[in-house]
Write an enzyme that holds these catalytic residues in place. Sequence first.
Site, PDB file in Angstrom:
ATOM      1  CE1 TYR A 150       0.895  -2.976  -4.519  1.00  0.00           C
ATOM      2  CE2 TYR A 150       1.760  -4.785  -3.212  1.00  0.00           C
ATOM      3  CZ  TYR A 150       0.815  -4.093  -4.021  1.00  0.00           C
ATOM      4  OH  TYR A 150      -0.725  -4.647  -3.883  1.00  0.00           O
ATOM      5  CG  ASP A 245       5.801  -2.073 -11.600  1.00  0.00           C
ATOM      6  OD1 ASP A 245       5.503  -2.715 -10.599  1.00  0.00           O
ATOM      7  OD2 ASP A 245       5.189  -1.156 -12.189  1.00  0.00           O
ATOM      8  CE  LYS A 273      -0.208   2.701  -9.239  1.00  0.00           C
ATOM      9  NZ  LYS A 273      -1.068   2.792  -8.154  1.00  0.00           N
TER      10      LYS A 273
HETATM   11  P1  KE4 Z   1      -2.537  -2.643  -8.991  1.00  0.00           P
HETATM   12  O1  KE4 Z   1      -2.766  -4.144  -8.915  1.00  0.00           O
HETATM   13  O2  KE4 Z   1      -2.988  -1.997  -7.502  1.00  0.00           O
HETATM   14  O3  KE4 Z   1      -3.573  -1.803  -9.921  1.00  0.00           O
HETATM   15  O4  KE4 Z   1      -1.247  -2.222  -9.063  1.00  0.00           O
HETATM   16  C1  KE4 Z   1      -0.268  -2.750  -8.334  1.00  0.00           C
HETATM   17  C2  KE4 Z   1       1.128  -1.886  -8.634  1.00  0.00           C
HETATM   18  C3  KE4 Z   1       1.915  -2.249  -9.204  1.00  0.00           C
HETATM   19  N1  KE4 Z   1       3.148  -1.690  -9.538  1.00  0.00           N
HETATM   20  C4  KE4 Z   1       3.445  -0.550  -8.698  1.00  0.00           C
HETATM   21  C5  KE4 Z   1       4.759   0.078  -8.925  1.00  0.00           C
HETATM   22  C6  KE4 Z   1       2.437  -0.036  -7.862  1.00  0.00           C
HETATM   23  O5  KE4 Z   1       2.675   0.971  -7.145  1.00  0.00           O
HETATM   24  C7  KE4 Z   1       1.220  -0.822  -7.952  1.00  0.00           C
HETATM   25  C8  KE4 Z   1       0.049  -0.321  -6.896  1.00  0.00           C
HETATM   26  N2  KE4 Z   1       0.321   1.156  -6.269  1.00  0.00           N
HETATM   27  C9  KE4 Z   1      -0.532   1.100  -5.182  1.00  0.00           C
HETATM   28  C10 KE4 Z   1      -0.003   2.678  -4.432  1.00  0.00           C
HETATM   29  N3  KE4 Z   1       1.460   2.318  -3.649  1.00  0.00           N
HETATM   30  C11 KE4 Z   1      -1.815   1.104  -5.163  1.00  0.00           C
HETATM   31  C12 KE4 Z   1      -2.925   1.535  -3.947  1.00  0.00           C
HETATM   32  C13 KE4 Z   1      -3.463   0.409  -3.455  1.00  0.00           C
HETATM   33  O6  KE4 Z   1      -2.673  -0.811  -3.015  1.00  0.00           O
HETATM   34  O7  KE4 Z   1      -4.608   0.573  -3.052  1.00  0.00           O
END
Ligand code: KE4
Length: 435
Positions: A150, A245, A273
């Site tokens: 993801y 990523d 993060k």
């Molecule tokens: P954000 O757009 O949510 O800040 O990041 C997206 C993203 C991109 N790449 C990786 C590897 C990620 O894990 C994420 C987002 N992680 C999720 C948890 N698996 C965020 C939690 C959520 O979607 O509320």
Amino acid sequence: MTDPHSGKQTQSRACYERARQVLVGGVNSPVRAFRAVGGDPVFLKSAKGAHVYDVDGNRYIDLVGTWGPAIFGHAHPEVVKAVQDAAERGLSFGACCESEAELAEIITSAIPSIDMIRFVNSGTEATMSAVRLARAATGRSKLIKFEGCYHGHVDSLLVAAGSGASTFGVPDSAGVTPSAAGDTLLVPYNDTRAVQRVMEEHGSDIAAILVEPVAGNMGFVPPADGFLETLRSVCDDSGGLLIFDEVMTGFRVAWGGYQVLADLKPDITCLGKVIGGGMPVAAYGGRRELMEQVSPLGSMYQAGTLSGNPIGMACGIATLKLCQTEGLYEELNNSAAMLTKGFSQAAKEAGLSLTTGFLGGMIGLAFSDKPVFNFVDAQDCDHERFAAFFRAMLKNGIWLPPSGYEAMFISSEHNNAIIEQIIDAAAASFKAITP
Ligand code: KE4
């Protein structure tokens, strides 16, 4: 939700009822709705160190860490002070400020593959921009991503494997058009042969291969030996770019990220993060001649009102300065080893099949009798059992990610006594969910 002791409606339930009137599903991000684990979402009121506190005054040991950023625990006094001091100087300028370069210097000095970065506000923006840069730099349109990874809610990345032998993605969300998904090819994670086959057929059209170097969105799935090295070599051979990523793994599994541990150099890296310490900060970066193709120097456009926001920069700087504490990542590894060993022992005593993994403060747990190697394996895990485990652990005062497809995170505040408490709660929870 009613309080198990008093039978009265909880404050959390009241918050949920109110939120559902004006927020879609009562949430601002779907996973928080607890759909995968059942029950109403619990509303939090505060967080400190290794603990979070809900609106009904219950305390939980936190294994989510706001999805990774809370690597030094919640509300660390030095981080809070840095944010307070920054806030007193203004919340946002929409102009350049010194702290942007200060945070960028910490990041670029930690990651050899990055000479230059651009800050954005979310992991989604980082990966969206990285893909656009790869397409701008190569003049190509096709992209390889891996099933189960993801990368945020970017149209071209919300794609599922097509039917049959086709590796071309199909939209995995309403509103994503076939044309937006049509340039994305899906390959099973850790499948080196499949990557080579796709590159033999499409290599000259591939702008980039995008990968989570350690997957954290299908549970915890480490790269198989040689997998990432193969991605690096097929990109070198084809002229495509390799994008790591590291939004989740960056400064979480090691100082800098997984690429530093593995001594690998992607062409573009996405971060988020931990680099924001909990504030909305993310970034993409790479070697100078690549990044100089981004506006205003180059023809690839990307912008953001709150990019490089001074509060976010201050939070990130304070957090990464703490991350330079001698022995932090070794300590996180040791704590994670102790925790996963305890999970495995307790599950075995309860007669349950459990597979676990960890790297630094990133941990995986799945109800399966075999290791999780790819998305099909992840789907084959017992997610019903995970949901029951989640609910039992919540009752026992442990805050887990509300989905079996997530990873867990611990912090420097998760000392041995707290790790032991988690293991005891897990032992009781495993027993409670064993028929
Ligand atoms: P954000 O757009 O949510 O800040 O990041 C997206 C993203 C991109 N790449 C990786 C590897 C990620 O894990 C994420 C987002 N992680 C999720 C948890 N698996 C965020 C939690 C959520 O979607 O509320």
